[in-house]
Design a protein around this motif. Structure first.
Motif, short mmCIF file in Angstrom:
data_model
loop_
_atom_site.label_atom_id
_atom_site.label_comp_id
_atom_site.label_asym_id
_atom_site.label_seq_id
_atom_site.Cartn_x
_atom_site.Cartn_y
_atom_site.Cartn_z
N MET A 45 0.07 1.71 11.92
CA MET A 45 -1.31 1.93 11.66
C MET A 45 -2.00 0.53 11.89
O MET A 45 -3.19 0.78 12.10
CB MET A 45 -1.34 2.36 10.20
CG MET A 45 -0.85 3.74 9.92
SD MET A 45 -0.52 4.17 8.29
CE MET A 45 -1.96 4.35 7.53
N GLU B 82 -3.50 9.38 13.16
CA GLU B 82 -4.91 10.18 13.50
C GLU B 82 -6.00 9.70 12.63
O GLU B 82 -6.86 9.18 13.23
CB GLU B 82 -4.61 11.47 13.54
CG GLU B 82 -5.75 12.16 13.78
CD GLU B 82 -5.95 13.87 13.50
OE1 GLU B 82 -4.87 14.28 13.13
OE2 GLU B 82 -6.90 14.53 13.80
N LEU B 83 -5.74 9.37 11.23
CA LEU B 83 -6.82 9.14 10.40
C LEU B 83 -7.24 7.90 10.81
O LEU B 83 -8.33 7.44 10.81
CB LEU B 83 -6.20 9.16 9.05
CG LEU B 83 -7.14 8.63 8.06
CD1 LEU B 83 -8.43 9.86 7.75
CD2 LEU B 83 -6.52 8.69 6.82
N THR B 84 -6.02 6.86 10.81
CA THR B 84 -6.48 5.36 11.11
C THR B 84 -7.02 5.08 12.54
O THR B 84 -8.01 4.42 12.60
CB THR B 84 -5.14 4.42 11.08
OG1 THR B 84 -4.30 4.91 9.96
CG2 THR B 84 -5.45 3.00 10.83
N THR C 131 2.26 13.29 1.05
CA THR C 131 2.03 14.66 1.90
C THR C 131 1.59 14.72 3.40
O THR C 131 1.75 15.65 3.96
CB THR C 131 1.55 15.71 1.19
OG1 THR C 131 0.18 15.45 1.00
CG2 THR C 131 2.17 15.97 -0.14
N LEU C 132 1.00 13.49 4.00
CA LEU C 132 0.62 13.46 5.41
C LEU C 132 1.78 13.25 6.07
O LEU C 132 2.57 12.32 5.91
CB LEU C 132 -0.59 12.48 5.34
CG LEU C 132 -2.08 13.11 4.90
CD1 LEU C 132 -2.92 11.96 5.27
CD2 LEU C 132 -2.13 14.36 5.45
N ARG C 133 1.89 13.76 7.26
CA ARG C 133 2.79 13.44 8.37
C ARG C 133 2.42 12.14 8.98
O ARG C 133 1.25 11.71 9.12
CB ARG C 133 2.83 14.32 9.65
CG ARG C 133 3.41 15.84 8.86
CD ARG C 133 3.39 16.83 9.94
NE ARG C 133 3.14 18.17 9.63
CZ ARG C 133 4.07 18.90 8.84
NH1 ARG C 133 5.42 18.46 8.38
NH2 ARG C 133 3.80 20.20 8.55
N GLU D 217 -0.33 12.40 11.27
CA GLU D 217 -1.69 12.67 10.93
C GLU D 217 -2.04 11.28 10.23
O GLU D 217 -3.37 10.85 10.31
CB GLU D 217 -1.55 13.49 9.54
CG GLU D 217 -1.19 14.82 10.26
CD GLU D 217 -0.81 15.82 9.15
OE1 GLU D 217 -0.88 17.19 9.40
OE2 GLU D 217 -0.35 15.56 8.09
N LEU D 218 -1.41 10.40 9.56
CA LEU D 218 -1.91 8.98 9.26
C LEU D 218 -2.33 8.12 10.17
O LEU D 218 -3.28 7.64 10.17
CB LEU D 218 -0.62 8.14 8.49
CG LEU D 218 -0.19 9.06 7.04
CD1 LEU D 218 0.89 8.15 6.59
CD2 LEU D 218 -1.53 8.32 5.97
N ALA E 3 0.80 -1.04 0.13
CA ALA E 3 -0.08 0.07 0.01
C ALA E 3 0.90 1.33 0.04
O ALA E 3 1.89 1.34 0.85
CB ALA E 3 -0.99 0.12 1.35
N GLU E 4 0.71 2.26 -1.07
CA GLU E 4 1.17 3.53 -0.82
C GLU E 4 0.34 4.33 -0.45
O GLU E 4 -0.71 4.42 -0.61
CB GLU E 4 1.58 3.80 -2.36
CG GLU E 4 2.83 3.43 -3.08
CD GLU E 4 2.97 3.72 -4.44
OE1 GLU E 4 3.17 5.17 -4.68
OE2 GLU E 4 3.15 2.86 -5.37
N LEU E 5 1.08 5.10 0.71
CA LEU E 5 -0.21 5.94 1.66
C LEU E 5 0.17 7.27 1.17
O LEU E 5 1.18 7.79 0.43
CB LEU E 5 0.52 5.85 3.17
CG LEU E 5 0.34 4.48 3.51
CD1 LEU E 5 0.82 4.34 5.11
CD2 LEU E 5 -0.73 3.86 3.35
N PRO E 6 -0.55 8.26 1.42
CA PRO E 6 -0.64 9.83 0.95
C PRO E 6 0.82 10.48 1.59
O PRO E 6 1.08 10.32 2.72
CB PRO E 6 -1.70 10.32 1.59
CG PRO E 6 -2.76 9.47 1.86
CD PRO E 6 -2.06 7.92 2.19
#
Lengths: 301, 256
Positions: A148, A104-106, A96-98, A101-102, A91-94
């Motif tokens: 994550m 926090e999202l998960t 530009t997110l720190r 932040e990744l 999986a390539e993750l976004p």
């Protein structure tokens, strides 16, 4: 919390599952279960159906036949997936997110997120939290993906080749975290092609080949299915003579050492000792998981 | 297992809010997206709407309406078209299916992102118009233009989604540009329709951006006189068709 000795519960299950891709049969009546508190390693050659089996439990594909259940629910159910953590292979993750932040999202997806500080320590990413994901090295990205996967308290963790791209130190640190998670009561489903990883971690191994399970059991029992053992010694006996002995699988030299593979290690050793009184440095080794794996999948083909 | 240590603060609203916030931040930090989206409309408006028509307030007012529509199309088309195409190719959508992400939050977060960009773009243009352009409008006119601009970005979000489900990540930027720029020109967003060749002017009503800009031009009394309901009906139908296509293609999409 509970006495885990005699309360084995099945958390996830594939029952007689079939899956085809066009003309190719990926899974052929596969049965598999994931139990509480175990590390289950799925092994098998490329294209054997490991990834397909895991993808079914992760809601990524649907079975053509048979039954797929995750906590007795369809994996499509959000409430079932809120009890699993996932680390995919590619999986390539976004970018530009720190990292924070990744996470926090998960974490927002789960009812029981872990404390960030504890999580960062478990995945060894404390120093990476502020950095953009795209600026990290491959190994660092892998650690973030691991973070994550364990960002919440879950009951099953699915890890697809988790330690690919990690150096030995980072790999061993991840193993320590995985053992800690299992002690917490989490089950782990591990697909890996590092057999020593399965050997070091797994309580149970399932070997898949050509879409069905060809062997299942503890690392011990899988290894013992392969009766082959290896003798190593320094001896002046002639290789071509030894080859004529009964039950000899192969004979060769490894540097100055004579090596013999055999099913009947006792008789061969007795004969070696009686024919060569000057024999030195005798060593007898059982097949490792790697050798067992090769044997098992060879039988199948 | 031991679950007592953390107090759950899970709520679907929190998932949506977190997704939307991070989607906006993520796109804002991406120069390939944010620079053209935030700079080009303002730059073109300054060149063609303010400097070229120097002193002609009418021209600056007209162009404010059309460049606002041009500006708000971008975040919808690129924010959906390019990012959906890339995310399906690079495993992000696959990961989202495996974890307990909310499927709706994916689309809503991109839509909110596009609306925030649309808002910023409109504010930029309004500031340029009000200062350099010497444009004077009543408060209700400014407000109407803002609302029309924001709503106009939605049909292009839907169109972007269709593109994103169809093309691969590498081709997506070119495909979107190939649709976006000619469509803007042919709808009279850069030059008034009256200045386009007759034939092109006649076929302008086939483009959704034509209808959006005509609604915006109604606010300043400069449209071609087609009844408002026709423009709204076209845009509503266009959006529904796009959503229907997107749903159809989405279910057939192959995730990598």
């Amino acid at each position: 919390m509970c006495d885990s000795q005699n309360t084995i519960t099945t958390l996830a299950r594939l029952e007689n599952v079939g899956k085809r891709y066009g003309n190719v049969t990926a899974l052929n009546g596969l049965n598999l279960s994931v139990n509480t508190g175990e590390i289950l390693a799925l092994l098998g050659p490329n294209g054997a159906g490991k990834t397909t089996a895991v993808s079914l439990l992760l809601n990524l594909i649907e079975a053509d036949s048979g039954k797929v259940s995750l906590f007795d629910q369809d994996p499509q159910e959000l409430s079932a997936r809120q009890r699993i953590g996932v680390m995919l292979q590619s999986a390539e993750l976004p970018e530009t997110l720190r990292v924070s932040e990744l996470i926090e999202l998960t974490q927002s997806y789960y009812p029981l997120p872990r404390d960030l500080k504890e999580l960062a320590e478990m995945a060894a990413i404390t120093d990476l939290l502020k950095r953009p994901y795209g600026k990290l090295s491959g190994g660092q990205q892998r650690r973030v993906q691991f973070a994550m996967a364990i960002c919440a308290k879950v009951e099953i963790l699915f890890l697809d080749e988790p330690t690919v791209g990690l150096d030995i130190e980072a790999r061993e640190a991840m193993w320590v975290s995985l053992r800690k998670l299992v002690a917490e009561g989490c089950s782990i489903v591990l697909t890996t092609h590092y057999l020593e990883e399965a050997e070091a971690l797994a309580n149970r191994v399932i070997v898949i080949a050509q879409g069905s399970v060809i062997a299942e059991g503890s690392v011990e029992s899988i290894r013992s299915r392969v009766a082959m053992r290896r003798i190593r010694c320094v001896s002046s006996l002639n290789i071509t003579d030894i080859k004529q002995w009964p039950n000899i699988d192969s004979v060769g030299y490894d540097g100055e050492y004579l090596t013999i593979q055999t099913m009947d290690v006792e008789s061969v050793t007795r004969r070696l000792l009686s024919e060569d009184h000057a024999l030195q440095q005798l060593e007898i080794k059982r097949a490792g998981l790697a050798e067992a794996f090769v044997e098992l999948t060879k039988e199948q083909a | 297992m031991n679950t007592a240590s953390t107090i759950s603060k899970y709520s679907p609203f929190n998932v949506y809010a977190t997704e939307a916030k991070l989607e906006f931040i993520r796109m804002l930090r991406m120069p390939m997206f944010a620079l053209p989206a935030l700079v080009f409309p303002a730059m073109f408006y300054t060149l063609f709407g303010v400097l070229m028509g120097s002193g002609k307030t009418e021209m600056s007012t007209y162009m404010l309406a059309t460049y606002s529509i041009f500006g708000v199309m971008g975040p919808g088309l690129f924010g959906f078209g390019v990012s959906v195409a890339m995310e399906k190719d690079r495993g992000w959508l696959k990961w989202r299916r495996a974890v307990p992400a909310l499927p709706g939050a994916y689309f809503v977060s991109k839509m909110v992102m596009a609306l925030i960009f649309a808002f910023i773009i409109f504010v930029e243009l309004a500031l340029l118009a009000g200062t350099l352009g010497g444009v004077h409008l009543a408060a209700t006119q400014w407000l109407l233009l803002l609302v029309i601009s924001l709503l106009s970005s939605l049909p292009f979000c839907a169109m972007g989604l269709v593109i994103g489900t169809l093309v691969n990540g590498q081709a997506a930027p070119a495909v979107v540009n190939f649709i976006y720029l000619p469509m803007a020109f042919l709808s009279g967003l850069w030059l008034p329709i009256s200045m386009l060749p007759k034939f092109l002017g006649k076929i302008a009503p086939i483009w959704p951006s034509y209808h959006a800009s005509q609604i915006a031009l109604k606010v300043i009394g400069n449209d071609l006189g087609v009844p408002l309901w026709q423009h709204i009906a076209y845009l509503a139908a266009f959006t529904l068709v796009m959503l229907w296509l997107a749903v159809t293609f989405w279910s057939r999409m192959k995730l990598k």
